[in-house]
Design a protein around this motif. Structure first.
Motif, mmCIF file in Angstrom:
data_model
loop_
_atom_site.group_PDB
_atom_site.id
_atom_site.type_symbol
_atom_site.label_atom_id
_atom_site.label_comp_id
_atom_site.label_asym_id
_atom_site.label_seq_id
_atom_site.Cartn_x
_atom_site.Cartn_y
_atom_site.Cartn_z
ATOM 1 N N THR A 129 27.261 38.967 -50.070
ATOM 2 C CA THR A 129 27.499 40.430 -50.215
ATOM 3 C C THR A 129 29.065 40.821 -50.229
ATOM 4 O OG1 THR A 129 25.335 41.214 -49.170
ATOM 5 C CG2 THR A 129 27.182 42.890 -49.596
ATOM 6 N N GLY A 130 29.461 41.392 -51.463
ATOM 7 C CA GLY A 130 30.825 41.654 -51.661
ATOM 8 C C GLY A 130 31.800 40.712 -52.193
ATOM 9 N N ASN A 131 32.681 41.324 -52.975
ATOM 10 C CA ASN A 131 33.489 40.647 -53.926
ATOM 11 C C ASN A 131 34.863 40.117 -53.113
ATOM 12 O OD1 ASN A 131 35.491 39.817 -55.592
ATOM 13 N ND2 ASN A 131 34.437 40.763 -57.151
ATOM 14 N N THR A 132 34.877 39.323 -52.269
ATOM 15 C CA THR A 132 35.894 38.965 -51.382
ATOM 16 C C THR A 132 37.367 38.794 -52.032
ATOM 17 O OG1 THR A 132 34.452 37.571 -50.017
ATOM 18 C CG2 THR A 132 36.656 37.027 -49.659
ATOM 19 N N ALA A 133 37.314 38.343 -53.402
ATOM 20 C CA ALA A 133 38.636 38.262 -54.255
ATOM 21 C C ALA A 133 39.048 39.556 -54.302
ATOM 22 C CB ALA A 133 38.152 37.653 -55.608
ATOM 23 N N LEU A 134 38.432 40.604 -54.581
ATOM 24 C CA LEU A 134 38.658 42.111 -54.818
ATOM 25 C C LEU A 134 39.159 42.385 -53.361
ATOM 26 C CD1 LEU A 134 38.973 43.808 -57.217
ATOM 27 C CD2 LEU A 134 37.005 44.874 -56.802
ATOM 28 N N GLY A 135 38.589 42.262 -52.461
ATOM 29 C CA GLY A 135 38.847 42.606 -51.153
ATOM 30 C C GLY A 135 40.485 42.154 -50.757
ATOM 31 N N ILE A 136 40.657 41.096 -51.048
ATOM 32 C CA ILE A 136 42.067 40.396 -50.951
ATOM 33 C C ILE A 136 42.859 41.004 -51.808
ATOM 34 C CG2 ILE A 136 43.153 38.233 -51.178
ATOM 35 C CD1 ILE A 136 40.667 36.441 -50.629
ATOM 36 N N VAL A 137 42.870 41.293 -52.958
ATOM 37 C CA VAL A 137 43.823 41.811 -53.720
ATOM 38 C C VAL A 137 44.141 43.338 -53.259
ATOM 39 C CG1 VAL A 137 44.514 42.799 -56.040
ATOM 40 C CG2 VAL A 137 43.170 40.543 -55.800
ATOM 41 N N GLU A 138 43.254 43.871 -52.874
ATOM 42 C CA GLU A 138 43.304 45.410 -52.463
ATOM 43 C C GLU A 138 44.180 45.283 -51.111
ATOM 44 O OE1 GLU A 138 40.803 49.212 -51.006
ATOM 45 O OE2 GLU A 138 39.882 47.970 -52.732
ATOM 46 N N ALA A 139 43.756 44.434 -50.246
ATOM 47 C CA ALA A 139 44.578 44.338 -48.897
ATOM 48 C C ALA A 139 45.890 44.082 -49.206
ATOM 49 C CB ALA A 139 43.905 43.231 -47.945
ATOM 50 N N GLY A 140 46.067 42.999 -50.284
ATOM 51 C CA GLY A 140 47.655 42.849 -50.589
ATOM 52 C C GLY A 140 48.403 43.849 -51.178
ATOM 53 N N MET A 141 47.566 44.839 -51.878
ATOM 54 C CA MET A 141 48.267 45.790 -52.525
ATOM 55 C C MET A 141 48.731 46.776 -51.407
ATOM 56 S SD MET A 141 48.969 46.819 -55.752
ATOM 57 C CE MET A 141 49.082 48.459 -56.846
ATOM 58 N N TYR A 142 47.995 47.306 -50.460
ATOM 59 C CA TYR A 142 48.135 47.789 -49.426
ATOM 60 C C TYR A 142 49.472 47.388 -48.507
ATOM 61 C CZ TYR A 142 43.558 50.637 -49.491
ATOM 62 O OH TYR A 142 42.676 51.298 -49.650
ATOM 63 N N ILE A 143 49.319 46.059 -48.225
ATOM 64 C CA ILE A 143 50.352 45.522 -47.414
ATOM 65 C C ILE A 143 51.759 45.565 -48.295
ATOM 66 C CG2 ILE A 143 51.400 43.470 -46.580
ATOM 67 C CD1 ILE A 143 48.160 42.602 -46.017
ATOM 68 N N ALA A 144 51.866 45.382 -49.534
ATOM 69 C CA ALA A 144 52.879 45.524 -50.400
ATOM 70 C C ALA A 144 53.481 46.800 -50.383
ATOM 71 C CB ALA A 144 52.515 44.919 -51.887
ATOM 72 N N THR A 145 52.773 47.725 -50.630
ATOM 73 C CA THR A 145 52.904 49.388 -50.544
ATOM 74 C C THR A 145 53.658 49.632 -49.182
ATOM 75 O OG1 THR A 145 51.474 49.772 -52.316
ATOM 76 C CG2 THR A 145 52.289 51.346 -50.959
ATOM 77 N N GLY A 146 53.032 48.990 -48.054
ATOM 78 C CA GLY A 146 53.716 49.337 -46.831
ATOM 79 C C GLY A 146 54.984 49.034 -46.651
ATOM 80 N N PHE A 147 55.216 47.760 -47.108
ATOM 81 C CA PHE A 147 56.645 47.305 -47.109
ATOM 82 C C PHE A 147 57.728 48.072 -48.056
ATOM 83 C CE2 PHE A 147 54.618 42.965 -45.950
ATOM 84 C CZ PHE A 147 55.725 42.892 -44.738
ATOM 85 N N ILE A 148 57.428 48.323 -49.103
ATOM 86 C CA ILE A 148 58.018 49.648 -49.993
ATOM 87 C C ILE A 148 58.383 50.637 -49.011
ATOM 88 C CG2 ILE A 148 57.956 50.778 -52.049
ATOM 89 C CD1 ILE A 148 56.445 48.390 -53.496
#
Length: 296
Positions: A129-148
């Protein structure tokens, strides 16, 4: 050593940490309400890695963004706390906007919420259950935005309203850069990145998320420092961004060649779905980004 001063400093640090935890709790409740059609906590308890990853990225993004508000000289404990509360609201709001952008722009109208509770059939017939790949990308977007956000809040030389405006302006510019870089990454890849992610290929998710985080680290460095004027700061941001993108893509080629001498990243992602290889490669790219951010 002045133990009294040390204890006071530690006590203030605990208060700052409690404020950050408060905003993480608020973000959890907001996301619970936003995804009220399904129970995120139950999915996490059941081992849904996709939901766990996206929540982890959201919480890390908040912490990374808010630490920018704590950098620089103190204006006094009460003033610092007031600014931290305001910045916490700003960071939390920006991260939820970033999630919307990731959902409807970065991933090409893929519904992240639906994908993260979707049932997939694995090659051996088992289901997950769950698209792990998509979860990874969303997490990466959050972290990148946090750095910005961290970089845009950590500069000095301007007043409170200037700092607030700077954070908003560079958040928007940073999101544009991340989207453009995601598009460039898709264009130069020999496979369809978003198709692989939609098919729940975790290696593809790590590939995209890793390079977004690496760029976010470089953008943070370009935004940190004293405010020198809107034109100078915006021009410097785009010059630094262009340089960072070129360096990241160039080092990606080198990492591909030297860390994977008998294969290449495209094969490891599309054919082999090799998560281990992509973890090593993208960790190296993030390490390079950290060095670039402190050296340029």
């Amino acid at each position: 050593m002045d133990y009294t001063e040390t204890l006071i400093s530690m006590g203030q640090g605990v208060c700052y940490a409690l404020v950050s935890i408060l905003f993480i709790f608020i973000a959890k409740k907001l996301d619970d309400w936003r995804t009220r059609d399904f129970d995120d906590d139950r999915h996490i308890d059941d081992g849904n890695l996709a939901v766990g990853l996206r929540r982890a990225g959201l919480y890390l993004g908040i912490a990374i963004g808010m630490t920018g508000a704590l950098s620089g000289e103190s204006a006094g404990f009460r003033t610092d706390m007031r600014y931290l509360l305001i910045d916490g609201v700003l960071v939390t709001g920006c991260l939820f906007i970033s999630r919307f952008i990731n959902d409807f722009v970065m991933m090409g109208h893929i519904n992240n919420d639906r994908e993260c509770i979707k049932v997939f059939t694995l090659g051996d017939g088992r289901t997950t259950t769950g698209n792990t790949a998509l979860g990874i990308v969303e997490a990466g977007m959050y972290i990148a935005t946090g750095f910005i956000l961290n970089g845009s809040m950590s500069g000095g030389g301007g007043g409170f309203y200037q700092s607030l405006g700077s954070a908003l302006v560079f958040f928007v510019l940073g999101q544009m850069v991340l989207l453009v870089f995601g598009l460039v990454y898709e264009m130069i890849s020999s496979f369809h990145v978003r198709d692989e992610i939609k098919q729940n290929n975790p290696a593809a998710g790590i590939g995209l998320a890793g390079i977004l985080v690496a760029l976010g680290i470089i953008l943070k460095s370009s935004l940190s420092g004293p405010f020198t004027g809107w034109i100078n700061d915006i021009v410097g941001f785009f010059v630094y961004t262009l340089l960072g993108m070129i360096l990241l893509l160039g080092f990606s080629v080198l990492v591909d060649r030297f860390l994977l001498p008998t294969t290449n990243i495209a094969t490891e992602i599309k054919a082999d779905k090799n998560v281990a290889a992509l973890v090593v490669v993208q960790a190296t790219i993030i390490a390079v980004a950290l060095i670039i951010a402190h050296a340029v």
